[in-house]
Design an enzyme around this catalytic site. Structure first.
Site, mmCIF file in Angstrom:
data_model
loop_
_atom_site.group_PDB
_atom_site.id
_atom_site.type_symbol
_atom_site.label_atom_id
_atom_site.label_comp_id
_atom_site.label_asym_id
_atom_site.label_seq_id
_atom_site.Cartn_x
_atom_site.Cartn_y
_atom_site.Cartn_z
ATOM 1 N N GLU A 291 -6.116 -4.417 10.389
ATOM 2 C CA GLU A 291 -5.085 -3.410 10.627
ATOM 3 C C GLU A 291 -5.419 -2.634 11.898
ATOM 4 O O GLU A 291 -6.203 -1.676 11.859
ATOM 5 C CB GLU A 291 -5.000 -2.436 9.450
ATOM 6 C CG GLU A 291 -4.621 -3.092 8.140
ATOM 7 C CD GLU A 291 -3.905 -2.120 7.215
ATOM 8 O OE1 GLU A 291 -2.786 -2.428 6.805
ATOM 9 O OE2 GLU A 291 -4.462 -1.051 6.934
ATOM 10 N N LYS B 74 0.177 4.269 -0.506
ATOM 11 C CA LYS B 74 -0.443 5.520 -0.042
ATOM 12 C C LYS B 74 -0.125 6.630 -1.048
ATOM 13 O O LYS B 74 -0.091 6.367 -2.240
ATOM 14 C CB LYS B 74 0.023 5.829 1.387
ATOM 15 C CG LYS B 74 -0.152 4.600 2.294
ATOM 16 C CD LYS B 74 -0.005 4.858 3.739
ATOM 17 C CE LYS B 74 -0.230 3.552 4.510
ATOM 18 N NZ LYS B 74 -0.228 3.725 5.949
ATOM 19 N N HIS C 1 -9.638 1.612 4.086
ATOM 20 C CA HIS C 1 -8.416 1.748 4.880
ATOM 21 C C HIS C 1 -8.669 2.751 6.007
ATOM 22 O O HIS C 1 -9.428 3.700 5.836
ATOM 23 C CB HIS C 1 -7.276 2.224 3.979
ATOM 24 C CG HIS C 1 -5.961 2.218 4.682
ATOM 25 N ND1 HIS C 1 -5.568 3.248 5.496
ATOM 26 C CD2 HIS C 1 -4.974 1.294 4.727
ATOM 27 C CE1 HIS C 1 -4.375 2.957 6.001
ATOM 28 N NE2 HIS C 1 -3.994 1.781 5.555
ATOM 29 N N GLU D 73 -7.065 5.155 7.065
ATOM 30 C CA GLU D 73 -6.826 6.565 6.708
ATOM 31 C C GLU D 73 -8.008 7.131 5.920
ATOM 32 O O GLU D 73 -8.337 8.307 6.035
ATOM 33 C CB GLU D 73 -5.505 6.695 5.925
ATOM 34 C CG GLU D 73 -4.307 6.548 6.851
ATOM 35 C CD GLU D 73 -3.087 5.905 6.234
ATOM 36 O OE1 GLU D 73 -2.984 5.851 4.994
ATOM 37 O OE2 GLU D 73 -2.227 5.431 7.009
ATOM 38 N N ASN E 141 0.880 -1.174 0.000
ATOM 39 C CA ASN E 141 0.000 0.000 0.000
ATOM 40 C C ASN E 141 0.912 1.217 0.000
ATOM 41 O O ASN E 141 1.444 1.596 1.039
ATOM 42 C CB ASN E 141 -0.898 -0.035 1.246
ATOM 43 C CG ASN E 141 -1.726 1.235 1.371
ATOM 44 O OD1 ASN E 141 -1.820 2.016 0.422
ATOM 45 N ND2 ASN E 141 -2.315 1.441 2.535
ATOM 46 N N GLY F 220 1.929 2.701 10.708
ATOM 47 C CA GLY F 220 2.910 3.775 10.562
ATOM 48 C C GLY F 220 3.551 4.198 11.880
ATOM 49 O O GLY F 220 4.233 5.210 11.951
ATOM 50 N N SER G 100 2.782 -1.774 10.449
ATOM 51 C CA SER G 100 4.222 -1.845 10.728
ATOM 52 C C SER G 100 4.832 -3.216 10.428
ATOM 53 O O SER G 100 5.698 -3.683 11.178
ATOM 54 C CB SER G 100 4.520 -1.401 12.162
ATOM 55 O OG SER G 100 4.131 -0.050 12.346
HETATM 56 P P1 PGA Z 1 2.429 0.574 7.682
HETATM 57 O O1 PGA Z 1 1.022 0.795 6.958
HETATM 58 O O2 PGA Z 1 2.981 -0.725 7.184
HETATM 59 O O3 PGA Z 1 3.265 1.758 7.257
HETATM 60 O O4 PGA Z 1 2.169 0.550 9.149
HETATM 61 C C1 PGA Z 1 0.139 -0.252 6.769
HETATM 62 C C2 PGA Z 1 -1.121 0.245 6.110
HETATM 63 O O5 PGA Z 1 -1.528 1.367 6.415
HETATM 64 O O6 PGA Z 1 -1.728 -0.456 5.275
#
Ligand code: PGA
Length: 254
Positions: free
Chosen positions: A169, A13, A97, A99, A11, A175, A215
């Protein structure tokens, strides 16, 4: 051993221009050449989809979108349809997601509408669920996961559910460098799978892939992905570098 083929999804982003995306694929594809144990997909910004589809041509690497709108077409300024993603060569699409839920007002109900449209257009939806830190600390994790799963997947049938993928998630792990322990993630996956079983039956639930995201890095991928309940990963930060993402894809199986 589970019959579920792991899916490792990047992903990206809002990172990488089309040229940067092409350079990534040129470096990444040779590192995973011949790797068919896991399904691999790169969910990239809309504007890089054509470049990534072209660069992955002739490989087994798939391409996906990170979002879409549920309407077929129409006066919806700034939106992208499922048909557009499919026509551009996408196989997958991430839906709901955290976000998108946090910054763009997505809810279980909008995610559900998108899910049905994605399936109609033969996209494999990766539906995200996960609790906030306050929900975990308040003992609400189970309630949140059961509710999100039920509402996001509402209206599926045994037939339409066949390709659906869920990504667990935990929002506090995205993140932040904080990863759920493999045991804690597996526990959440069991809960989500039990909800799918209540909705669609044991067989469908057993066949559904549930990914972990939050992460995931080269040094924790193996411990997470060797949990029988974890059927792959949705990787943000560590998917932006070809070497790091290739290390995750080729995690050691124990
Ligand atoms: P991350 O993001 O691996 O940077 O924690 C995962 C995601 O948001 O799908």
């Amino acid at each position: 051993m589970s019959q579920r083929k792991p899916l490792i999804a990047a992903n990206w982003k809002m990172y990488k221009t089309a040229n940067e995306a092409t350079a990534f694929v040129q470096a990444f594809a040779p590192l995973v050449k011949g790797h068919t144990r896991d399904e691999i997909t790169l969910c990239v910004p809309f504007l890089s989809i054509p470049a990534v589809v072209a660069a992955t041509h002739g490989t087994h690497i798939h391409v996906g979108g990170q979002n879409m709108y549920w309407q077929e077409e129409g006066a919806f300024t700034g939106e992208t349809s499922a048909a557009m993603l499919h026509a551009a060569g996408c196989a997958h699409v991430i839906l709901g997601h955290s976000e998108r839920r946090q910054f763009f007002g997505e809810t279980d109900e909008t995610v559900n509408q998108k899910l049905h449209t994605a399936l109609k257009h033969k996209l494999v939806p990766i539906v995200c669920v996960g609790e906030l830190l306050a929900e975990r600390e308040g003992g609400k994790t189970e309630e949140v996961l059961l509710r999100q799963t039920e509402r996001s997947l509402a209206g599926l049938t045994v037939e339409t559910a066949r390709t659906v993928v869920i990504a667990y998630e935990p929002v506090w792990a995205i993140g932040t460098g904080k990863t759920a322990t493999p045991e804690l993630a597996a526990e959440a996956h069991v809960l989500i799978r039990s909800q799918v079983a209540r909705m669609l039956g044991r067989e469908t639930a057993e066949a559904m892939r549930i990914l972990y995201g939050g992460s995931v890095k080269p040094d924790n991928a193996s411990a997470l992905l060797n949990q029988p309940e974890i059927d792959g990963a949705l990787v943000g930060g560590a998917s932006l570098d070809p070497n790091s993402f290739a290390k995750i894809v080729t995690y050691a199986q124990s």
